[in-house]
Motif scaffolding. Sequence first.
Motif, short mmCIF file in Angstrom:
data_model
loop_
_atom_site.label_atom_id
_atom_site.label_comp_id
_atom_site.label_asym_id
_atom_site.label_seq_id
_atom_site.Cartn_x
_atom_site.Cartn_y
_atom_site.Cartn_z
N LEU A 96 18.26 101.75 25.81
CA LEU A 96 19.60 102.24 26.13
C LEU A 96 20.53 102.05 24.95
O LEU A 96 20.47 101.03 24.26
CB LEU A 96 20.16 101.47 27.34
N THR A 97 21.42 103.03 24.72
CA THR A 97 22.41 102.94 23.66
C THR A 97 23.77 103.36 24.19
O THR A 97 23.95 104.53 24.56
CB THR A 97 22.03 103.85 22.47
N PRO A 98 24.73 102.44 24.27
CA PRO A 98 26.07 102.82 24.73
C PRO A 98 26.71 103.82 23.78
O PRO A 98 26.46 103.80 22.57
CB PRO A 98 26.84 101.50 24.73
N VAL A 99 27.53 104.71 24.31
CA VAL A 99 28.21 105.73 23.52
C VAL A 99 29.71 105.61 23.74
O VAL A 99 30.19 105.63 24.87
CB VAL A 99 27.75 107.15 23.93
N GLY A 100 30.46 105.45 22.64
CA GLY A 100 31.92 105.49 22.73
C GLY A 100 32.60 104.17 23.00
O GLY A 100 33.82 104.06 22.85
N GLU A 101 31.86 103.15 23.42
CA GLU A 101 32.46 101.84 23.68
C GLU A 101 31.38 100.77 23.65
O GLU A 101 30.20 101.06 23.91
CB GLU A 101 33.16 101.82 25.05
N ALA A 102 31.78 99.55 23.32
CA ALA A 102 30.86 98.43 23.40
C ALA A 102 30.60 98.12 24.86
O ALA A 102 31.53 98.04 25.66
CB ALA A 102 31.45 97.21 22.69
N CYS A 103 29.34 97.97 25.21
CA CYS A 103 29.01 97.85 26.63
C CYS A 103 27.64 97.20 26.77
O CYS A 103 26.69 97.60 26.09
CB CYS A 103 29.02 99.24 27.26
N VAL A 104 27.51 96.22 27.64
CA VAL A 104 26.22 95.60 27.93
C VAL A 104 25.58 96.34 29.10
O VAL A 104 26.09 96.31 30.22
CB VAL A 104 26.38 94.11 28.27
N LEU A 105 24.50 97.03 28.80
CA LEU A 105 23.76 97.78 29.81
C LEU A 105 22.41 97.11 30.02
O LEU A 105 21.86 96.48 29.12
CB LEU A 105 23.53 99.22 29.35
N TYR A 106 21.85 97.28 31.20
CA TYR A 106 20.50 96.77 31.41
C TYR A 106 19.74 97.69 32.36
O TYR A 106 20.33 98.42 33.16
CB TYR A 106 20.52 95.33 31.93
N VAL A 107 18.42 97.64 32.22
CA VAL A 107 17.54 98.44 33.05
C VAL A 107 17.21 97.64 34.30
O VAL A 107 16.60 96.58 34.23
CB VAL A 107 16.24 98.81 32.29
N ALA A 108 17.63 98.16 35.45
CA ALA A 108 17.37 97.47 36.71
C ALA A 108 16.01 97.87 37.30
O ALA A 108 15.30 97.03 37.87
CB ALA A 108 18.48 97.77 37.71
#
Length: 222
Positions: A96-108
Amino acid sequence: MAYGDSLGGYFSDTNGGSWAIVGGSTNKIYGTGSVNFVQNHPKEQDKVIVYAVPEGDEVATYTRGSAKLVDGEARIPLGETFKWVTNPDIGLTAHLTPVGEACVLYVAETSTSELLVKGGTSCSQGARFNYIVYGLRIGFEDTTVVQKKTQEARIPSMADHRKAIAEHPELAQYTALSRYAAMQGSSREAVRRNMNAAAALLWSIEEFDPAAHKIETLEIMK
């Protein structure tokens, strides 16, 4: 049309040292060179662009795209055909790569049909991101990466590329070596001088030299 009971065709370049088996065993193309596509250069009519396919230690599949969170999550249906060609039990990875803002994403959750992504407290409710999901092609789980040698598989001669750069030095700027050198803020010559481990690996594999080596007849063809 070419066919046989052991392979469909065998092709070799006696000057460059590359060879390829077409339609042999579980392989469409099996050989020492790269697999490339070529297209006209869009701005310079006397040139073409040559891209090479990525190669790895498995027969991989992938699908990719863009999505956004809705109320903190995104349930993404993957490409319809991905589940038809990909092992559903092993080998799935998602990036995953956030676009436009810093963001912590994760795969559920990950499957061959759906990807569930959730955002942490640092993400806005509608954060956008790009994703790529890799899988293992169904039926190819036990393809052997290390195999018994049936003929020499040296790295094909790079003489044609060296000659092209010698005759047209401006082409050097488009090589992988130049690109990585620029990333390091260095020159291609300086980077090459420091590639001691690469030189040792290349020496142990050998680059084909038409003056010293010859294309061998494939044992199965004798």
